[in-house]
Design a protein around this motif. Structure first.
Motif, mmCIF file in Angstrom:
data_model
loop_
_atom_site.group_PDB
_atom_site.id
_atom_site.type_symbol
_atom_site.label_atom_id
_atom_site.label_comp_id
_atom_site.label_asym_id
_atom_site.label_seq_id
_atom_site.Cartn_x
_atom_site.Cartn_y
_atom_site.Cartn_z
ATOM 1 N N UNK A 74 -38.910 -12.530 65.435
ATOM 2 C CA UNK A 74 -40.147 -13.119 64.939
ATOM 3 C C UNK A 74 -41.039 -13.680 66.021
ATOM 4 N N UNK A 75 -40.887 -13.187 67.252
ATOM 5 C CA UNK A 75 -41.705 -13.698 68.366
ATOM 6 C C UNK A 75 -43.195 -13.490 68.098
ATOM 7 N N UNK A 76 -43.525 -12.385 67.454
ATOM 8 C CA UNK A 76 -44.893 -12.167 66.978
ATOM 9 C C UNK A 76 -44.933 -12.625 65.529
ATOM 10 N N UNK A 77 -45.691 -13.661 65.244
ATOM 11 C CA UNK A 77 -45.713 -14.209 63.880
ATOM 12 C C UNK A 77 -46.891 -13.696 63.065
ATOM 13 N N UNK A 78 -47.515 -12.623 63.531
ATOM 14 C CA UNK A 78 -48.688 -12.079 62.844
ATOM 15 C C UNK A 78 -48.330 -10.757 62.151
ATOM 16 N N UNK A 79 -48.224 -10.750 60.814
ATOM 17 C CA UNK A 79 -47.881 -9.502 60.116
ATOM 18 C C UNK A 79 -48.951 -8.435 60.332
ATOM 19 N N UNK A 80 -48.527 -7.193 60.366
ATOM 20 C CA UNK A 80 -49.462 -6.090 60.518
ATOM 21 C C UNK A 80 -49.951 -5.589 59.178
ATOM 22 N N UNK A 145 -48.199 -9.165 70.035
ATOM 23 C CA UNK A 145 -49.227 -8.751 69.076
ATOM 24 C C UNK A 145 -49.997 -7.532 69.577
ATOM 25 N N UNK A 146 -50.276 -7.484 70.874
ATOM 26 C CA UNK A 146 -50.992 -6.330 71.434
ATOM 27 C C UNK A 146 -50.168 -5.051 71.289
#
Length: 320
Positions: A74-80, A145-146
């Motif tokens: 979950x290091x990126x907490x932004x859902x796609x 995220x990128x």
């Protein structure tokens, strides 16, 4: 692309002949032809410098488990724009069956054997090796995220869920857990004797250099199981093991558990996948035109007298 060699062509003929003998239930003769086919295929690979490297696989296992820790989940907490469902496991372990079952749900886009995650992971590893990016446990949410955005730009995102069914993505589960906060991983497990015999019965491409002999195959299988053991322990809320044998013996119960684990609602339509005309483009294509059945459970017993070498190798690597 490489020019198809005479050994490769000859191997294809022997694989086809062995398959015909197998259908006639002439198993001893079929196995002799599989042996010849794999020897020729191995010669073709060797002539082009393609070899299975056990030490490299061991090093990759150690490196992966050392760097992909709980801090990466979950290091990126932004859902796609879509929730990926990665279906992983050794080839011939039931990944196609699981995807076909899930694909009957209206909210699911069946992606098939997408290369996007594997390509992204390979590029990221290159960047780490070249000191362009830090190791996984030092990455920021923005950096993840990128990479996630690049992944989504290359895959279909028309439905809420996307199945990503590249079997060898068991190598990249940690990467997926870091990239996608809403990812679900279904890890297919199957009797190693059935898996290895089925692999030995088919002519796999270069990326499966282990497929031509039982010792390499047993080692590759053991690495896959160690990685999958690690992932399910690391992130049990996002990683689920599914036994092929249990799925085909009780598809409604096991299938429902998998569907609900992925955040969806089970319908009995899932069991009607064999009526779906979509092509699968895998060695399992004909099998997924059938109702779920147990006919392929324990198929190794048909060749039990010929599989001493395989059994010895599987015991050697601790998976039997």
């Amino acid at each position: 692309a490489h020019t198809t060699s005479n050994n490769s062509n000859q191997a294809s003929l022997h694989f086809a002949y062995a398959g015909a003998l197998q259908k006639l239930q002439r198993y001893r003769l079929a196995f002799e032809q599989f042996n010849i086919a794999n020897k020729l295929h191995r010669l073709d690979l060797h002539s082009r410098g393609v070899e299975y490297n056990a030490q490299k696989n061991e090093a990759q296992l150690e490196n992966t488990t050392r760097h992909f820790t709980v801090s990466c989940v979950g290091a990126n907490d932004e859902p796609g724009p879509t929730a990926p469902i990665c279906i992983v496991g050794m080839p011939r372990s039931g990944t196609t069956l699981m995807e076909k079952l899930l694909a009957q749900l209206k909210g699911v886009m069946a992606g098939g054997e997408l290369e996007s995650l594997n390509f992204a992971a390979a590029q990221y590893q290159t960047d780490v090796n070249n000191h362009v990016k830090p190791p996984p446990d030092a990455m920021t949410a923005q950096q993840w995220q990128k990479i996630a955005a690049q992944y989504f730009s290359r895959v279909p995102t028309a439905k809420p869920y996307l199945t990503d069914k590249l079997p060898h993505n068991f190598n990249n589960v940690g990467f997926a857990l870091a990239l996608f906060p809403n990812v679900r991983i279904l890890q297919m497990r199957r009797d190693p004797r059935d898996v290895c015999l089925s692999i030995y019965s088919h002519q796999f491409p270069d990326g499966h250099a282990y497929a031509c002999d039982f010792d390499s195959m047993a080692h590759a299988y053991s690495i896959s199981q160690k990685l999958m053991d690690y992932w399910v322990e690391l992130a049990p809320l996002q990683v689920m093991d599914v036994r092929y044998e249990a799925l085909v013996e009780n598809p409604q119960e096991i299938g429902k558990a998998a569907v609900e684990f992925c955040g969806m609602e089970w319908t009995d339509d899932c069991l009607g996948f064999f009526n779906n005309p979509d092509a699968s483009f895998t060695f399992s294509e004909l099998q997924v035109r059938e109702r779920i059945n147990t006919a392929r459970v324990g198929r190794w017993t048909l060749y039990e007298e010929q599989l001493d070498e395989l059994n010895i190798a599987l015991r050697k690597y601790g998976v039997l």
